[in-house]
Scaffold this active site. Structure first.
Site, PDB file in Angstrom:
ATOM      1  N   ASP A  12       0.824  -1.206   0.000  1.00 52.30           N
ATOM      2  CA  ASP A  12       0.000   0.000   0.000  1.00 52.30           C
ATOM      3  C   ASP A  12       0.861   1.261   0.000  1.00 52.30           C
ATOM      4  O   ASP A  12       2.048   1.225   0.311  1.00 52.30           O
ATOM      5  CB  ASP A  12      -0.888   0.026   1.256  1.00 52.30           C
ATOM      6  CG  ASP A  12      -1.908  -1.106   1.256  1.00 52.30           C
ATOM      7  OD1 ASP A  12      -2.360  -1.488   0.169  1.00 52.30           O
ATOM      8  OD2 ASP A  12      -2.230  -1.596   2.350  1.00 52.30           O
ATOM      9  N   HIS A  13       0.221   2.360  -0.332  1.00 48.80           N
ATOM     10  CA  HIS A  13       0.837   3.684  -0.215  1.00 48.80           C
ATOM     11  C   HIS A  13       0.199   4.404   0.980  1.00 48.80           C
ATOM     12  O   HIS A  13      -0.884   4.032   1.437  1.00 48.80           O
ATOM     13  CB  HIS A  13       0.611   4.483  -1.503  1.00 48.80           C
ATOM     14  CG  HIS A  13       1.402   3.977  -2.667  1.00 48.80           C
ATOM     15  ND1 HIS A  13       2.490   4.635  -3.172  1.00 48.80           N
ATOM     16  CD2 HIS A  13       1.261   2.841  -3.414  1.00 48.80           C
ATOM     17  CE1 HIS A  13       2.990   3.961  -4.190  1.00 48.80           C
ATOM     18  NE2 HIS A  13       2.251   2.863  -4.348  1.00 48.80           N
ATOM     19  N   PRO A  14       0.853   5.451   1.481  1.00 47.94           N
ATOM     20  CA  PRO A  14       0.341   6.151   2.678  1.00 47.94           C
ATOM     21  C   PRO A  14      -0.850   7.055   2.349  1.00 47.94           C
ATOM     22  O   PRO A  14      -0.696   8.263   2.120  1.00 47.94           O
ATOM     23  CB  PRO A  14       1.562   6.951   3.149  1.00 47.94           C
ATOM     24  CG  PRO A  14       2.351   7.199   1.908  1.00 47.94           C
ATOM     25  CD  PRO A  14       2.153   5.987   1.044  1.00 47.94           C
ATOM     26  N   MET A  15      -2.053   6.509   2.354  1.00 48.92           N
ATOM     27  CA  MET A  15      -3.239   7.243   1.909  1.00 48.92           C
ATOM     28  C   MET A  15      -3.620   8.392   2.830  1.00 48.92           C
ATOM     29  O   MET A  15      -4.293   9.338   2.417  1.00 48.92           O
ATOM     30  CB  MET A  15      -4.422   6.286   1.788  1.00 48.92           C
ATOM     31  CG  MET A  15      -4.272   5.255   0.694  1.00 48.92           C
ATOM     32  SD  MET A  15      -5.800   4.309   0.426  1.00 48.92           S
ATOM     33  CE  MET A  15      -5.960   3.460   2.005  1.00 48.92           C
TER      34      MET A  15
ATOM     35  N   LEU B 147       0.773  10.502  -1.716  1.00 48.75           N
ATOM     36  CA  LEU B 147       0.905   9.041  -1.778  1.00 48.75           C
ATOM     37  C   LEU B 147       2.283   8.593  -2.236  1.00 48.75           C
ATOM     38  O   LEU B 147       2.615   7.417  -2.160  1.00 48.75           O
ATOM     39  CB  LEU B 147      -0.103   8.480  -2.796  1.00 48.75           C
ATOM     40  CG  LEU B 147      -1.580   8.732  -2.577  1.00 48.75           C
ATOM     41  CD1 LEU B 147      -2.341   8.460  -3.872  1.00 48.75           C
ATOM     42  CD2 LEU B 147      -2.091   7.824  -1.469  1.00 48.75           C
TER      43      LEU B 147
END
Length: 205
Positions: free
Chosen positions: A72-75, A80
């Site tokens: 995942d990316h840092p939403m 991001l």
């Protein structure tokens, strides 16, 4: 001579491998990228599979172009982008965000024994697939899958169980995936020819 060995995995060309451990009779398909993962005995992935932060049980069947533990990316942040956590790639005086990568690595996907993950399927971080479950091609699995359940779709939902609950419970109790190599060979004809219930009737103790 058999292609696969108990001594070392068969790793096809052009793979990217980092912090990977292997059981016996394991095969890694061409061009696959495997990071922070364990493949237990007899499991394989076909070409161009991506596996990260995962524990793969025994006899797992992982089709081409599938992805397990998709990162995942840092939403929640203002951006991001990689520059937040792969910062040293962009700035001479910055370091990578170690805590971000440690958190990512801790979100382990767990794949049960004798599972089948279809072509192009995706298994999200922290998801568990029960023993004997099947993930249809192209499915995106965001929730745990019970043993011997077939799931399909985006997001994946139960399609149907492979067997009745009674048969599934008996297979789980039999734990044939823990048999030694010679016992598997001795039962090969029955694995091929007998349906699950007949197999259970012959091998249950």
């Amino acid at each position: 001579m058999a292609k696969l060995s108990a001594d070392a995995p068969l790793i096809h060309p052009d793979c990217i491998l980092h912090e990977v451990t292997y059981g016996r009779f394991v095969e890694i398909g061409q061009g696959s990228r495997i990071i922070n993962a364990r493949f237990d005995d007899y499991s394989y992935c076909d070409r161009m599979a991506e596996v990260a932060n995962a524990e793969i049980g025994k006899f797992a069947n992982i089709a081409a172009f599938s992805r397990i533990g998709a990162t995942d990316h840092p939403m929640e942040n203002a951006s991001l982008h990689h520059f937040l956590y792969r910062s040293a790639d962009y700035f001479d005086d910055a370091e990578h965000d170690v805590a971000f990568f440690e958190h990512r690595a801790s979100r382990v996907a767990r794949i049960g024994h004798d599972t089948w993950i279809g072509h192009g399927a995706m298994i999200k971080p922290e998801v568990s697939l029960g023993h004997g479950s099947i993930v249809a091609a192209g499915a995106v699995v965001t929730k745990d899958v019970p043993p011997y359940m077939i799931v399909a779709g985006t997001p994946a939902t139960p399609l149907r169980p492979r067997f009745s609950q009674a048969v599934a419970d008996r297979l789980l109790a039999l734990e044939w995936w823990d048999w030694d190599h010679d016992a598997l060979r001795a039962a090969l004809t029955d694995f091929r020819s007998l349906k699950a219930e007949a197999f259970l009737e012959k091998y249950e103790r």
